[in-house]
Write a protein that holds these residues in place. Structure first.
Motif, PDB file in Angstrom:
ATOM      1  N   MET A   1       0.834  -1.169   0.000  1.00  0.00           N
ATOM      2  CA  MET A   1       0.000   0.000   0.000  1.00  0.00           C
ATOM      3  C   MET A   1       0.885   1.242   0.000  1.00  0.00           C
ATOM      4  O   MET A   1       1.965   1.246   0.577  1.00  0.00           O
ATOM      5  CB  MET A   1      -0.915  -0.009   1.227  1.00  0.00           C
ATOM      6  CG  MET A   1      -1.940   1.095   1.157  1.00  0.00           C
ATOM      7  SD  MET A   1      -2.961   1.292   2.616  1.00  0.00           S
ATOM      8  CE  MET A   1      -4.275   0.197   2.394  1.00  0.00           C
ATOM      9  N   LEU A   2       0.415   2.291  -0.624  1.00  0.00           N
ATOM     10  CA  LEU A   2       1.169   3.529  -0.677  1.00  0.00           C
ATOM     11  C   LEU A   2       1.274   4.169   0.703  1.00  0.00           C
ATOM     12  O   LEU A   2       0.339   4.107   1.489  1.00  0.00           O
ATOM     13  CB  LEU A   2       0.486   4.527  -1.619  1.00  0.00           C
ATOM     14  CG  LEU A   2       0.443   4.174  -3.088  1.00  0.00           C
ATOM     15  CD1 LEU A   2      -0.409   5.193  -3.828  1.00  0.00           C
ATOM     16  CD2 LEU A   2       1.833   4.137  -3.663  1.00  0.00           C
ATOM     17  N   GLU A   3       2.394   4.771   0.944  1.00  0.00           N
ATOM     18  CA  GLU A   3       2.563   5.493   2.194  1.00  0.00           C
ATOM     19  C   GLU A   3       2.241   6.962   1.946  1.00  0.00           C
ATOM     20  O   GLU A   3       3.059   7.715   1.430  1.00  0.00           O
ATOM     21  CB  GLU A   3       3.990   5.329   2.702  1.00  0.00           C
ATOM     22  CG  GLU A   3       4.284   3.924   3.183  1.00  0.00           C
ATOM     23  CD  GLU A   3       5.645   3.827   3.837  1.00  0.00           C
ATOM     24  OE1 GLU A   3       6.100   4.816   4.429  1.00  0.00           O
ATOM     25  OE2 GLU A   3       6.238   2.753   3.711  1.00  0.00           O
ATOM     26  N   LEU A   4       1.033   7.333   2.282  1.00  0.00           N
ATOM     27  CA  LEU A   4       0.583   8.705   2.132  1.00  0.00           C
ATOM     28  C   LEU A   4       0.193   9.252   3.492  1.00  0.00           C
ATOM     29  O   LEU A   4      -0.166   8.487   4.387  1.00  0.00           O
ATOM     30  CB  LEU A   4      -0.629   8.774   1.195  1.00  0.00           C
ATOM     31  CG  LEU A   4      -0.414   8.318  -0.248  1.00  0.00           C
ATOM     32  CD1 LEU A   4      -1.729   8.268  -0.986  1.00  0.00           C
ATOM     33  CD2 LEU A   4       0.552   9.243  -0.960  1.00  0.00           C
ATOM     34  N   PRO A   5       0.252  10.567   3.645  1.00  0.00           N
ATOM     35  CA  PRO A   5      -0.175  11.148   4.920  1.00  0.00           C
ATOM     36  C   PRO A   5      -1.625  10.776   5.237  1.00  0.00           C
ATOM     37  O   PRO A   5      -2.441  10.577   4.339  1.00  0.00           O
ATOM     38  CB  PRO A   5      -0.044  12.659   4.687  1.00  0.00           C
ATOM     39  CG  PRO A   5       0.902  12.793   3.540  1.00  0.00           C
ATOM     40  CD  PRO A   5       0.725  11.573   2.699  1.00  0.00           C
ATOM     41  N   LYS A   6      -1.942  10.685   6.513  1.00  0.00           N
ATOM     42  CA  LYS A   6      -3.291  10.301   6.938  1.00  0.00           C
ATOM     43  C   LYS A   6      -4.352  11.223   6.362  1.00  0.00           C
ATOM     44  O   LYS A   6      -5.443  10.786   6.020  1.00  0.00           O
ATOM     45  CB  LYS A   6      -3.393  10.290   8.459  1.00  0.00           C
ATOM     46  CG  LYS A   6      -2.628   9.157   9.106  1.00  0.00           C
ATOM     47  CD  LYS A   6      -2.770   9.202  10.609  1.00  0.00           C
ATOM     48  CE  LYS A   6      -1.936   8.103  11.248  1.00  0.00           C
ATOM     49  NZ  LYS A   6      -2.027   8.097  12.697  1.00  0.00           N
ATOM     50  N   GLY A   7      -4.028  12.500   6.252  1.00  0.00           N
ATOM     51  CA  GLY A   7      -4.992  13.451   5.691  1.00  0.00           C
ATOM     52  C   GLY A   7      -5.383  13.114   4.268  1.00  0.00           C
ATOM     53  O   GLY A   7      -6.526  13.280   3.864  1.00  0.00           O
ATOM     54  N   VAL A   8      -4.418  12.625   3.502  1.00  0.00           N
ATOM     55  CA  VAL A   8      -4.696  12.243   2.114  1.00  0.00           C
ATOM     56  C   VAL A   8      -5.636  11.036   2.095  1.00  0.00           C
ATOM     57  O   VAL A   8      -6.604  10.993   1.336  1.00  0.00           O
ATOM     58  CB  VAL A   8      -3.386  11.945   1.346  1.00  0.00           C
ATOM     59  CG1 VAL A   8      -3.691  11.396  -0.039  1.00  0.00           C
ATOM     60  CG2 VAL A   8      -2.524  13.190   1.260  1.00  0.00           C
ATOM     61  N   TRP A   9      -5.362  10.043   2.943  1.00  0.00           N
ATOM     62  CA  TRP A   9      -6.223   8.861   2.997  1.00  0.00           C
ATOM     63  C   TRP A   9      -7.633   9.234   3.432  1.00  0.00           C
ATOM     64  O   TRP A   9      -8.618   8.712   2.917  1.00  0.00           O
ATOM     65  CB  TRP A   9      -5.644   7.798   3.930  1.00  0.00           C
ATOM     66  CG  TRP A   9      -4.467   7.088   3.323  1.00  0.00           C
ATOM     67  CD1 TRP A   9      -3.191   7.106   3.749  1.00  0.00           C
ATOM     68  CD2 TRP A   9      -4.473   6.257   2.151  1.00  0.00           C
ATOM     69  NE1 TRP A   9      -2.388   6.347   2.933  1.00  0.00           N
ATOM     70  CE2 TRP A   9      -3.159   5.816   1.929  1.00  0.00           C
ATOM     71  CE3 TRP A   9      -5.456   5.855   1.251  1.00  0.00           C
ATOM     72  CZ2 TRP A   9      -2.802   4.997   0.874  1.00  0.00           C
ATOM     73  CZ3 TRP A   9      -5.099   5.027   0.191  1.00  0.00           C
ATOM     74  CH2 TRP A   9      -3.785   4.617   0.026  1.00  0.00           C
ATOM     75  N   ARG A  10      -7.741  10.169   4.386  1.00  0.00           N
ATOM     76  CA  ARG A  10      -9.075  10.615   4.831  1.00  0.00           C
ATOM     77  C   ARG A  10      -9.814  11.306   3.693  1.00  0.00           C
ATOM     78  O   ARG A  10     -11.001  11.098   3.495  1.00  0.00           O
ATOM     79  CB  ARG A  10      -8.946  11.563   6.027  1.00  0.00           C
ATOM     80  CG  ARG A  10      -8.874  10.820   7.327  1.00  0.00           C
ATOM     81  CD  ARG A  10      -9.002  11.781   8.512  1.00  0.00           C
ATOM     82  NE  ARG A  10      -7.877  11.499   9.386  1.00  0.00           N
ATOM     83  CZ  ARG A  10      -6.888  12.323   9.680  1.00  0.00           C
ATOM     84  NH1 ARG A  10      -6.880  13.539   9.247  1.00  0.00           N
ATOM     85  NH2 ARG A  10      -5.903  11.936  10.462  1.00  0.00           N
ATOM     86  N   TRP A  11      -9.080  12.135   2.945  1.00  0.00           N
ATOM     87  CA  TRP A  11      -9.692  12.825   1.814  1.00  0.00           C
ATOM     88  C   TRP A  11     -10.185  11.809   0.784  1.00  0.00           C
ATOM     89  O   TRP A  11     -11.296  11.929   0.263  1.00  0.00           O
ATOM     90  CB  TRP A  11      -8.703  13.799   1.170  1.00  0.00           C
ATOM     91  CG  TRP A  11      -9.299  14.565   0.040  1.00  0.00           C
ATOM     92  CD1 TRP A  11      -9.978  15.735   0.112  1.00  0.00           C
ATOM     93  CD2 TRP A  11      -9.286  14.192  -1.345  1.00  0.00           C
ATOM     94  NE1 TRP A  11     -10.390  16.108  -1.146  1.00  0.00           N
ATOM     95  CE2 TRP A  11      -9.976  15.180  -2.044  1.00  0.00           C
ATOM     96  CE3 TRP A  11      -8.753  13.111  -2.051  1.00  0.00           C
ATOM     97  CZ2 TRP A  11     -10.150  15.132  -3.422  1.00  0.00           C
ATOM     98  CZ3 TRP A  11      -8.938  13.065  -3.431  1.00  0.00           C
ATOM     99  CH2 TRP A  11      -9.632  14.066  -4.105  1.00  0.00           C
ATOM    100  N   ILE A  12      -9.370  10.815   0.492  1.00  0.00           N
ATOM    101  CA  ILE A  12      -9.754   9.778  -0.471  1.00  0.00           C
ATOM    102  C   ILE A  12     -10.993   9.045   0.029  1.00  0.00           C
ATOM    103  O   ILE A  12     -11.941   8.810  -0.733  1.00  0.00           O
ATOM    104  CB  ILE A  12      -8.592   8.798  -0.725  1.00  0.00           C
ATOM    105  CG1 ILE A  12      -7.485   9.508  -1.504  1.00  0.00           C
ATOM    106  CG2 ILE A  12      -9.080   7.555  -1.477  1.00  0.00           C
ATOM    107  CD1 ILE A  12      -6.211   8.716  -1.641  1.00  0.00           C
ATOM    108  N   GLU A  13     -10.995   8.679   1.307  1.00  0.00           N
ATOM    109  CA  GLU A  13     -12.141   7.980   1.876  1.00  0.00           C
ATOM    110  C   GLU A  13     -13.406   8.834   1.795  1.00  0.00           C
ATOM    111  O   GLU A  13     -14.476   8.357   1.422  1.00  0.00           O
ATOM    112  CB  GLU A  13     -11.849   7.604   3.328  1.00  0.00           C
ATOM    113  CG  GLU A  13     -12.964   6.810   3.982  1.00  0.00           C
ATOM    114  CD  GLU A  13     -12.640   6.455   5.431  1.00  0.00           C
ATOM    115  OE1 GLU A  13     -13.529   5.918   6.089  1.00  0.00           O
ATOM    116  OE2 GLU A  13     -11.516   6.726   5.886  1.00  0.00           O
TER     117      GLU A  13
END
Length: 50
Positions: A1-13
């Motif tokens: 899985m890509l290592e992205l900042p949590k904020g990015v994952w939240r935005w995607i979700e």
């Protein structure tokens, strides 16, 4: 899985539904572009045969 900042994952979700719609639209555009390219190639081939 890509290592992205949590904020990015939240935005995607949060935007997953819209991102899915965008992906579907892009797939449709790609299919249409392929059909257009094929039609133009066929037209060029017919013009060359004349």
């Amino acid at each position: 899985m890509l290592e992205l900042p949590k904020g990015v994952w939240r935005w995607i979700e949060t935007n997953a539904r819209d991102l899915g719609r965008i992906a579907t639209a892009l797939e449709t555009l790609a299919r249409e572009a392929i059909e257009i390219r094929k039609a133009l190639q066929e037209q060029d081939e017919q013009e060359e045969q004349r």
